[in-house]
Scaffold this motif. Structure first.
Motif, PDB file in Angstrom:
ATOM      1  N   GLU A  28      54.912 117.904  26.394  1.00  0.00           N
ATOM      2  CA  GLU A  28      55.457 119.268  26.406  1.00  0.00           C
ATOM      3  C   GLU A  28      55.407 119.902  25.013  1.00  0.00           C
ATOM      4  OE1 GLU A  28      56.346 121.380  28.826  1.00  0.00           O
ATOM      5  OE2 GLU A  28      55.624 119.874  30.217  1.00  0.00           O
ATOM      6  N   TYR A  30      53.240 119.250  22.572  1.00  0.00           N
ATOM      7  CA  TYR A  30      51.923 119.363  21.957  1.00  0.00           C
ATOM      8  C   TYR A  30      50.802 119.853  22.864  1.00  0.00           C
ATOM      9  CZ  TYR A  30      53.967 116.899  18.031  1.00  0.00           C
ATOM     10  OH  TYR A  30      54.760 116.564  16.966  1.00  0.00           O
ATOM     11  N   HIS A  31      51.016 119.946  24.169  1.00  0.00           N
ATOM     12  CA  HIS A  31      49.888 120.249  25.048  1.00  0.00           C
ATOM     13  C   HIS A  31      49.273 121.622  24.811  1.00  0.00           C
ATOM     14  CE1 HIS A  31      52.744 122.439  27.630  1.00  0.00           C
ATOM     15  NE2 HIS A  31      51.684 122.964  28.202  1.00  0.00           N
ATOM     16  N   GLN A  32      50.080 122.622  24.532  1.00  0.00           N
ATOM     17  CA  GLN A  32      49.534 123.969  24.361  1.00  0.00           C
ATOM     18  C   GLN A  32      48.640 124.051  23.126  1.00  0.00           C
ATOM     19  OE1 GLN A  32      49.893 126.341  26.705  1.00  0.00           O
ATOM     20  NE2 GLN A  32      48.477 127.609  25.567  1.00  0.00           N
ATOM     21  N   ALA A  33      49.097 123.499  22.017  1.00  0.00           N
ATOM     22  CA  ALA A  33      48.286 123.530  20.790  1.00  0.00           C
ATOM     23  C   ALA A  33      47.000 122.730  20.972  1.00  0.00           C
ATOM     24  CB  ALA A  33      49.088 122.984  19.612  1.00  0.00           C
ATOM     25  N   PHE A  35      45.434 122.187  23.812  1.00  0.00           N
ATOM     26  CA  PHE A  35      44.570 122.947  24.720  1.00  0.00           C
ATOM     27  C   PHE A  35      43.845 124.065  23.970  1.00  0.00           C
ATOM     28  CE2 PHE A  35      44.020 126.722  27.372  1.00  0.00           C
ATOM     29  CZ  PHE A  35      43.103 126.235  28.294  1.00  0.00           C
ATOM     30  N   VAL A  36      44.569 124.810  23.152  1.00  0.00           N
ATOM     31  CA  VAL A  36      43.977 125.921  22.404  1.00  0.00           C
ATOM     32  C   VAL A  36      42.885 125.408  21.466  1.00  0.00           C
ATOM     33  CG1 VAL A  36      44.449 127.682  20.648  1.00  0.00           C
ATOM     34  CG2 VAL A  36      45.972 127.438  22.606  1.00  0.00           C
ATOM     35  N   THR A  45      37.653 126.885  29.917  1.00  0.00           N
ATOM     36  CA  THR A  45      39.031 126.528  30.239  1.00  0.00           C
ATOM     37  C   THR A  45      39.149 125.181  30.937  1.00  0.00           C
ATOM     38  OG1 THR A  45      39.595 128.863  30.413  1.00  0.00           O
ATOM     39  CG2 THR A  45      41.113 127.318  31.432  1.00  0.00           C
ATOM     40  N   GLU A  49      40.923 121.840  29.373  1.00  0.00           N
ATOM     41  CA  GLU A  49      42.041 121.184  30.049  1.00  0.00           C
ATOM     42  C   GLU A  49      41.755 119.692  30.246  1.00  0.00           C
ATOM     43  OE1 GLU A  49      43.948 121.872  34.314  1.00  0.00           O
ATOM     44  OE2 GLU A  49      44.154 123.608  32.978  1.00  0.00           O
TER      45      GLU A  49
END
Length: 78
Positions: A28, A30-33, A35-36, A45, A49
């Motif tokens: 939770e 670190y996943h967004q950074a 992914f970007v 995309t 992912e």
């Protein structure tokens, strides 16, 4: 067990013990950074992912190799 107040080092120690909730908390955070970053590299995309998810699997499977010399995720360990 509420883990969102734990430091990254505390969470990683729990991850070494295969603690699933700790793994989810690390995900939770670190996943967004991640992914970007992957998206900037592959420009797709779905591929980004897949790369992100595979990277977490590798990280959790090799967590014992992390020595703590560098900040996990490249940011602050808080």
């Amino acid at each position: 067990m509420k883990l969102n107040d734990n430091t990254v080092d505390e969470l990683l120690e729990l991850c070494r013990l295969q603690h699933v909730q700790a793994q989810m908390e690390v995900y939770e955070r670190y996943h967004q950074a991640m992914f970007v970053t992957a998206l900037k590299i592959v420009h797709n995309t779905m591929d980004a992912e897949d790369i992100m998810q595979e990277s977490f699997l590798i990280a959790f499977n090799r967590i014992d190799q992390y020595k703590g010399n560098d900040n996990f995720g490249g940011g602050s360990n808080k």
